[in-house]
Design a protein around this motif. Structure first.
Motif, mmCIF file in Angstrom:
data_model
loop_
_atom_site.group_PDB
_atom_site.id
_atom_site.type_symbol
_atom_site.label_atom_id
_atom_site.label_comp_id
_atom_site.label_asym_id
_atom_site.label_seq_id
_atom_site.Cartn_x
_atom_site.Cartn_y
_atom_site.Cartn_z
ATOM 1 N N LEU A 38 0.832 -1.187 0.000
ATOM 2 C CA LEU A 38 0.000 0.000 0.000
ATOM 3 C C LEU A 38 0.873 1.245 0.000
ATOM 4 O O LEU A 38 1.921 1.263 0.648
ATOM 5 C CB LEU A 38 -0.891 0.024 1.240
ATOM 6 C CG LEU A 38 -1.956 -1.050 1.324
ATOM 7 C CD1 LEU A 38 -2.644 -0.988 2.663
ATOM 8 C CD2 LEU A 38 -2.955 -0.887 0.214
ATOM 9 N N GLY B 55 2.167 4.864 1.070
ATOM 10 C CA GLY B 55 2.128 5.582 2.334
ATOM 11 C C GLY B 55 3.427 5.479 3.084
ATOM 12 O O GLY B 55 4.385 4.850 2.655
ATOM 13 N N LEU C 147 -3.507 5.105 7.355
ATOM 14 C CA LEU C 147 -3.613 5.112 5.895
ATOM 15 C C LEU C 147 -3.964 3.727 5.370
ATOM 16 O O LEU C 147 -4.774 3.584 4.457
ATOM 17 C CB LEU C 147 -2.305 5.594 5.278
ATOM 18 C CG LEU C 147 -2.311 5.775 3.763
ATOM 19 C CD1 LEU C 147 -3.368 6.803 3.361
ATOM 20 C CD2 LEU C 147 -0.948 6.208 3.283
ATOM 21 N N ALA C 148 -3.389 2.688 5.975
ATOM 22 C CA ALA C 148 -3.705 1.320 5.563
ATOM 23 C C ALA C 148 -5.172 1.011 5.836
ATOM 24 O O ALA C 148 -5.853 0.373 5.023
ATOM 25 C CB ALA C 148 -2.811 0.330 6.297
ATOM 26 N N TRP D 35 -7.590 3.204 5.920
ATOM 27 C CA TRP D 35 -8.369 3.972 4.947
ATOM 28 C C TRP D 35 -8.417 3.245 3.608
ATOM 29 O O TRP D 35 -9.474 3.140 2.991
ATOM 30 C CB TRP D 35 -7.744 5.357 4.772
ATOM 31 C CG TRP D 35 -8.516 6.221 3.840
ATOM 32 C CD1 TRP D 35 -9.571 7.010 4.162
ATOM 33 C CD2 TRP D 35 -8.315 6.376 2.428
ATOM 34 N NE1 TRP D 35 -10.027 7.651 3.036
ATOM 35 C CE2 TRP D 35 -9.276 7.278 1.966
ATOM 36 C CE3 TRP D 35 -7.403 5.832 1.531
ATOM 37 C CZ2 TRP D 35 -9.364 7.644 0.627
ATOM 38 C CZ3 TRP D 35 -7.481 6.194 0.197
ATOM 39 C CH2 TRP D 35 -8.454 7.093 -0.233
ATOM 40 N N TRP D 36 -7.291 2.728 3.140
ATOM 41 C CA TRP D 36 -7.265 1.964 1.886
ATOM 42 C C TRP D 36 -8.152 0.727 1.992
ATOM 43 O O TRP D 36 -8.874 0.373 1.064
ATOM 44 C CB TRP D 36 -5.836 1.533 1.543
ATOM 45 C CG TRP D 36 -5.074 2.580 0.813
ATOM 46 C CD1 TRP D 36 -4.174 3.440 1.336
ATOM 47 C CD2 TRP D 36 -5.166 2.891 -0.585
ATOM 48 N NE1 TRP D 36 -3.695 4.266 0.361
ATOM 49 C CE2 TRP D 36 -4.288 3.955 -0.834
ATOM 50 C CE3 TRP D 36 -5.908 2.376 -1.638
ATOM 51 C CZ2 TRP D 36 -4.119 4.509 -2.090
ATOM 52 C CZ3 TRP D 36 -5.744 2.923 -2.901
ATOM 53 C CH2 TRP D 36 -4.866 3.967 -3.109
ATOM 54 N N HIS D 37 -8.072 0.038 3.119
ATOM 55 C CA HIS D 37 -8.851 -1.183 3.314
ATOM 56 C C HIS D 37 -10.348 -0.902 3.236
ATOM 57 O O HIS D 37 -11.081 -1.582 2.518
ATOM 58 C CB HIS D 37 -8.502 -1.795 4.672
ATOM 59 C CG HIS D 37 -9.289 -3.006 5.008
ATOM 60 N ND1 HIS D 37 -8.981 -4.250 4.520
ATOM 61 C CD2 HIS D 37 -10.398 -3.166 5.771
ATOM 62 C CE1 HIS D 37 -9.857 -5.129 4.975
ATOM 63 N NE2 HIS D 37 -10.728 -4.492 5.744
ATOM 64 N N SER E 97 -11.834 1.701 1.936
ATOM 65 C CA SER E 97 -12.185 2.224 0.618
ATOM 66 C C SER E 97 -12.390 1.082 -0.369
ATOM 67 O O SER E 97 -13.347 1.085 -1.146
ATOM 68 C CB SER E 97 -11.100 3.160 0.100
ATOM 69 O OG SER E 97 -10.983 4.290 0.919
ATOM 70 N N CYS E 98 -11.508 0.098 -0.318
ATOM 71 C CA CYS E 98 -11.667 -1.058 -1.203
ATOM 72 C C CYS E 98 -12.901 -1.869 -0.833
ATOM 73 O O CYS E 98 -13.607 -2.377 -1.707
ATOM 74 C CB CYS E 98 -10.424 -1.933 -1.162
ATOM 75 S SG CYS E 98 -8.993 -1.171 -1.944
#
Length: 51
Positions: free
Chosen positions: A4, A6, A13-14, A16-18, A20-21
């Motif tokens: 990821l 960042g 941030l991780a 947030w990515w998780h 979002s996906c």
């Protein structure tokens, strides 16, 4: 190895990515079912007779 984007050890941030996906997967699944039933394509997947 894919990682990821960042800063190292950036759990926020991780996360947030998780999420979002996850949201994209949910939207994709809902859109699939809406289109499946509104277009009538579900008739291709459900057998109409025993043969």
């Amino acid at each position: 190895m894919a990682r990821l984007p960042g800063i190292r050890h950036s759990i926020g941030l991780a996360r947030w990515w998780h999420f979002s996906c996850d949201l994209l997967w949910l939207i994709n699944g809902l859109l699939f079912y809406v289109l499946l039933f509104t277009t009538g394509q579900w008739r291709r997947l459900v057998p109409r007779s025993w043969t």
